[in-house]
Write a protein that holds these residues in place. Structure first.
Motif, PDB file in Angstrom:
ATOM      1  N   TYR A 126     -15.986 -28.159  25.208  1.00  0.00           N
ATOM      2  CA  TYR A 126     -17.068 -27.221  24.912  1.00  0.00           C
ATOM      3  C   TYR A 126     -17.530 -27.406  23.472  1.00  0.00           C
ATOM      4  CZ  TYR A 126     -13.211 -24.438  22.952  1.00  0.00           C
ATOM      5  OH  TYR A 126     -12.109 -24.017  22.240  1.00  0.00           O
ATOM      6  N   GLU A 127     -18.697 -26.877  23.187  1.00  0.00           N
ATOM      7  CA  GLU A 127     -19.258 -26.954  21.846  1.00  0.00           C
ATOM      8  C   GLU A 127     -18.776 -25.761  21.026  1.00  0.00           C
ATOM      9  OE1 GLU A 127     -23.439 -27.400  21.696  1.00  0.00           O
ATOM     10  OE2 GLU A 127     -23.460 -29.260  22.864  1.00  0.00           O
ATOM     11  N   LYS A 130     -22.662 -26.115  16.474  1.00  0.00           N
ATOM     12  CA  LYS A 130     -23.714 -27.132  16.639  1.00  0.00           C
ATOM     13  C   LYS A 130     -23.195 -28.540  16.384  1.00  0.00           C
ATOM     14  CE  LYS A 130     -26.922 -27.245  13.466  1.00  0.00           C
ATOM     15  NZ  LYS A 130     -26.918 -28.618  12.907  1.00  0.00           N
ATOM     16  N   GLN A 133     -17.521 -30.550  18.531  1.00  0.00           N
ATOM     17  CA  GLN A 133     -17.145 -30.641  19.941  1.00  0.00           C
ATOM     18  C   GLN A 133     -15.632 -30.451  20.031  1.00  0.00           C
ATOM     19  OE1 GLN A 133     -19.516 -31.625  22.466  1.00  0.00           O
ATOM     20  NE2 GLN A 133     -18.010 -31.048  23.998  1.00  0.00           N
TER      21      GLN A 133
END
Length: 489
Positions: A126-127, A130, A133
């Protein structure tokens, strides 16, 4: 008579300790083999072998798909040797052939299940922000020490070995000192597969020596134990040296609640199966039957009458429905509890004696035993007897049934019988136990987690949870825009 050997690094070796443990057939009390009484030094050597193998990556670095192929090889060879494994289990444990065969079939299916699970997607991504990761991955623990009980020698071994190997660990198995026969055969079969030598090792011996060494070792990364609550506490204490992960499946004194609106025939059938399957030597046995007062007398009468018809005998006799008690020591312990129950004032409605007719005097057989008119403060109600002994207790309503059911230091299993599904679900949700049923008992699947609340243990076997027990969880954070952070400017 067969002299058993230790299995380390793909080789069968004699124990450094010349003293042997005699292995008996509880149905005849004949010595059928002699097992090594492993030393601390050879246990430590087996641990070193497992650690070297793990660090070499010969198994731990294989892909999930590659490990799955080997697990399927093990499953297939178990399937091919089903009859041999069944006969050994009957001889060494004393259980009936029907029970032993069921265990052998489930053992093969457990390897197949974990082989299939390995090919499923695993982990998360998931991020986090911005430019960040995050990956969540699962990795093997390292060296897993596996200590199994005597009541399901083959199946409990496989319940631990299959997920431990699936996760990529190297293992060291210690079977119960009195029931090592199927474990030895299992490793003989594993030796014929493509599992790298040293990834699976077998050391036989006593708990205070072999088991304690495994639990204390700083080279063992986790220990999985199934057995008594008392020994489980000792394992936990010994494991604190290197803060290793501990998975424990311990004792039980499980309630089986029968409401007055239950289908009586079904309830009685499962209540018999719940305690007398495996001669009551099952951690999840429904050893406390709680019956609503309106049907108490009727239930007792019908239950006792049905229990009288249970055919007790040697496991290799196809007619036998209940087998022998596993050892002389445990046999005497059960008889002692029966004596205590009578002294406490409980009514002995059925059984309570050693069986001696029809040649059963040669073995360790106890009649199906039923105590009625018991109270919650009696030792036979509170303590795990682990034999074919059941208590039948009276309750008034839902509230009292739940109170009595939860009045125990254990929380492994429990059941509710009622035609009112809403009531049954309402009550079972209040029962503090990890394995529960509505209008059934003992029926489980490999896919579902197995374990208990309170002093019945820590962690879970089987299902995806069983694989998680043998894995570490790691987060990997990837900076997608690497540049100075200027924190100190």
């Amino acid at each position: 008579m067969k002299d058993l050997k230790q299995y380390m690094n793909g080789k069968w070796i004699e124990s450094s300790n010349l003293e042997k443990i005699e292995i008996i057939n509880p149905a005849t009390r004949e010595v059928i083999a002699r097992a090594p009484k492993g030393s601390r030094e050879e246990t430590e050597e087996a641990i070193k072998i497992a650690k070297r193998t793990f660090e070499s990556g010969r198994w731990s670095d294989q892909s999930p798909q590659e490990r799955a192929v080997v697990l399927l090889q093990i499953a297939d060879i178990l399937q091919e040797n089903m009859d041999v494994l069944t006969d050994l289990e009957v001889q060494n444990n004393g259980k009936t052939k029907r029970e032993a065969q069921s265990d052998a079939e489930e053992a093969a299916n457990t390897f197949r299940y974990y082989a299939g699970l390995l090919t499923m997607p695993n982990g998360q991504a998931y991020e986090a922000s911005k430019d960040m990761q995050t990956l969540i991955v699962k990795e093997p623990m390292g060296v897993a020490g596996l200590i199994v009980p005597w009541n399901f020698p083959l199946l409990m071994s496989v319940w631990k070995i299959a997920p431990a190997l699936a996760a990529g660990n190297s293992i060291l198995l210690k079977p119960a000192e009195i029931t090592p026969m199927t474990a030895v055969k299992l490793f003989e079969l594993i030796d014929q597969t493509d599992l790298p030598k040293g990834a699976a090792n077998l050391v036989m011996g006593t708990g205070p020596v072999v088991g304690q060494t495994i639990a204390e070792s700083e080279d063992v990364d986790m220990v999985s134990f199934t057995g008594s609550t008392g020994v489980g506490r000792q394992i936990m204490q010994a494991a604190t040296g290197n803060m290793k992960k501990v998975s424990l499946e311990l004792g039980g004194k499980s309630p089986n609640i029968i409401f007055d609106d239950a289908d009586l025939e079904t309830a009685i059938d499962y209540a018999l199966f719940g305690i007398f399957m495996g001669s009551g030597q099952v951690c999840s046995s429904g050893s406390r039957i709680l019956v609503q007062e309106e049907i108490y007398d009727t239930f007792v009468e019908k239950y006792v009458e049905k229990a009288k018809g249970i055919r007790v005998g040697p496991g290799n006799d196809e007619r036998s429905q209940m087998g022998a008690i596993v050892s002389e020591k445990h046999f005497e312990s059960i008889l002692d509890y029966i004596r205590i129950g009578k002294e406490e004032g409980a009514t002995l409605a059925l059984g309570g004696h050693r069986m001696e007719k029809d040649g059963l005097d040669k073995g360790l057989f106890i009649e199906p035993t039923v105590f009625t008119h018991v109270t919650s403060d009696m030792r036979i109600v509170r303590e795990e007897i682990f034999g074919p002994v059941v208590t039948i207790q009276k309750f008034k309503d839902e509230e009292e049934a739940i109170k009595i059911a939860n009045d125990s230091e254990y929380g492994l299993a429990g059941a509710v019988f009622s035609k009112d599904q809403n009531k049954a679900i309402r009550v079972i949700k209040k029962v503090r136990a990890g394995i529960t049923w509505v209008n059934a008992y003992h029926l489980t699947t490999i896919q579902a987690p197995w374990g208990g609340y309170k002093q019945s243990g820590i962690g879970r076997s089987l299902g995806t949870y069983g694989l998680d027990e043998y894995q570490e969880i790691k987060q990997i954070n990837i900076n997608l825009d690497p540049k100075p952070i200027h924190w100190f400017e």
